[in-house]
Design a protein around this motif. Structure first.
Motif, PDB file in Angstrom:
ATOM      1  N   LYS A 184       5.702   4.605   1.237  1.00 46.28           N
ATOM      2  CA  LYS A 184       6.103   5.869   1.441  1.00 46.28           C
ATOM      3  C   LYS A 184       7.215   5.641   2.576  1.00 46.28           C
ATOM      4  N   ASN A 185       6.876   5.000   3.623  1.00 52.91           N
ATOM      5  CA  ASN A 185       7.899   4.746   4.769  1.00 52.91           C
ATOM      6  C   ASN A 185       9.128   3.584   4.359  1.00 52.91           C
ATOM      7  N   GLU A 186       9.297   3.170   3.283  1.00 51.91           N
ATOM      8  CA  GLU A 186      10.040   2.159   2.916  1.00 51.91           C
ATOM      9  C   GLU A 186      11.592   2.894   2.899  1.00 51.91           C
ATOM     10  N   ASP A 187      12.409   2.130   3.605  1.00 56.09           N
ATOM     11  CA  ASP A 187      13.873   2.874   3.525  1.00 56.09           C
ATOM     12  C   ASP A 187      14.545   2.448   2.217  1.00 56.09           C
ATOM     13  N   ASP A 240       0.868  -1.270   0.020  1.00 58.95           N
ATOM     14  CA  ASP A 240      -0.041  -0.032  -0.236  1.00 58.95           C
ATOM     15  C   ASP A 240       0.945   1.223   0.042  1.00 58.95           C
ATOM     16  N   ALA A 241       0.304   2.538  -0.316  1.00 57.90           N
ATOM     17  CA  ALA A 241       1.174   3.592  -0.547  1.00 57.90           C
ATOM     18  C   ALA A 241       1.752   3.978   0.687  1.00 57.90           C
ATOM     19  N   GLU A 242       1.205   3.916   1.907  1.00 57.66           N
ATOM     20  CA  GLU A 242       1.614   4.390   3.142  1.00 57.66           C
ATOM     21  C   GLU A 242       3.126   3.583   3.462  1.00 57.66           C
ATOM     22  N   ASN A 283      25.768   6.143  10.325  1.00 59.83           N
ATOM     23  CA  ASN A 283      24.376   5.577   9.982  1.00 59.83           C
ATOM     24  C   ASN A 283      23.422   6.772   9.410  1.00 59.83           C
ATOM     25  N   LEU A 284      22.771   6.216   8.550  1.00 60.11           N
ATOM     26  CA  LEU A 284      21.927   6.849   7.597  1.00 60.11           C
ATOM     27  C   LEU A 284      20.616   6.300   7.144  1.00 60.11           C
ATOM     28  N   CYS A 285      19.582   6.974   7.224  1.00 62.88           N
ATOM     29  CA  CYS A 285      18.694   6.441   6.770  1.00 62.88           C
ATOM     30  C   CYS A 285      17.591   7.397   6.051  1.00 62.88           C
ATOM     31  N   VAL A 286      17.242   7.130   4.695  1.00 60.63           N
ATOM     32  CA  VAL A 286      16.669   8.068   3.663  1.00 60.63           C
ATOM     33  C   VAL A 286      15.423   7.245   3.233  1.00 60.63           C
ATOM     34  N   LYS A 287      14.267   7.755   3.398  1.00 59.18           N
ATOM     35  CA  LYS A 287      12.975   6.939   3.155  1.00 59.18           C
ATOM     36  C   LYS A 287      12.641   7.382   1.599  1.00 59.18           C
TER      37      LYS A 287
END
Length: 140
Positions: free
Chosen positions: A7-10, A2-4, A34-38
């Motif tokens: 959207k929260n996928e790293d 689903d879209a939500e 340490n890095l996280c880009v959605k």
């Protein structure tokens, strides 16, 4: 998906990503990043010369192997799944262009091998692409 959730996928994730150089690993270029880009985020990677930006990017696309830590791009491991990262992102490693001393066929063959395209498929695509852009007579 689903879209939500999508959207929260790293899309980029690093855990203690480290790169050291030198005979005794005495030069640290990237230190436990340490890095996280959605997915869908706009992310700027800035810093002074020598901060490790290029080294980090090279690790993320598989041009350099990390000394420590781990990372994923588009869900793929930066060490074990480099070809899948390149396919998912369309990244073109430096130099972003063509080599003047190679023919059109040789240039396309070089980049196709970076993406691990099998020989039969590769050679057909080369001919098809050169025909598409009107360079079939200039192949070699």
């Amino acid at each position: 998906m689903d879209a939500e959730k999508e959207k929260n996928e790293d899309i980029i994730e690093t855990i203690d990503l480290t790169k050291r150089f030198g005979k005794k690993n005495e030069i640290t270029a990237v230190d436990s990043l340490n890095l996280c880009v959605k997915k869908g985020e706009v992310f700027g990677f800035v810093g002074p010369n020598g901060a490790g930006k290029t080294t980090t990017m090279k690790m993320l696309i598989g041009l350099l192997e990390p000394s420590g830590g781990s990372g994923k791009v588009a869900g793929f491991d930066i060490v074990r799944e480099v070809i899948k990262i390149r396919e998912a992102t369309g990244v073109l490693p430096e130099p972003a262009g063509f080599y003047d001393n190679l023919t059109a066929r040789q240039n396309l063959r070089f980049y196709a091998k970076l993406y691990d395209i099998d020989e039969k498929t590769r050679e057909k695509r080369i001919v098809d692409l050169l025909e598409l852009v009107g360079l079939e007579r200039a192949v070699d």
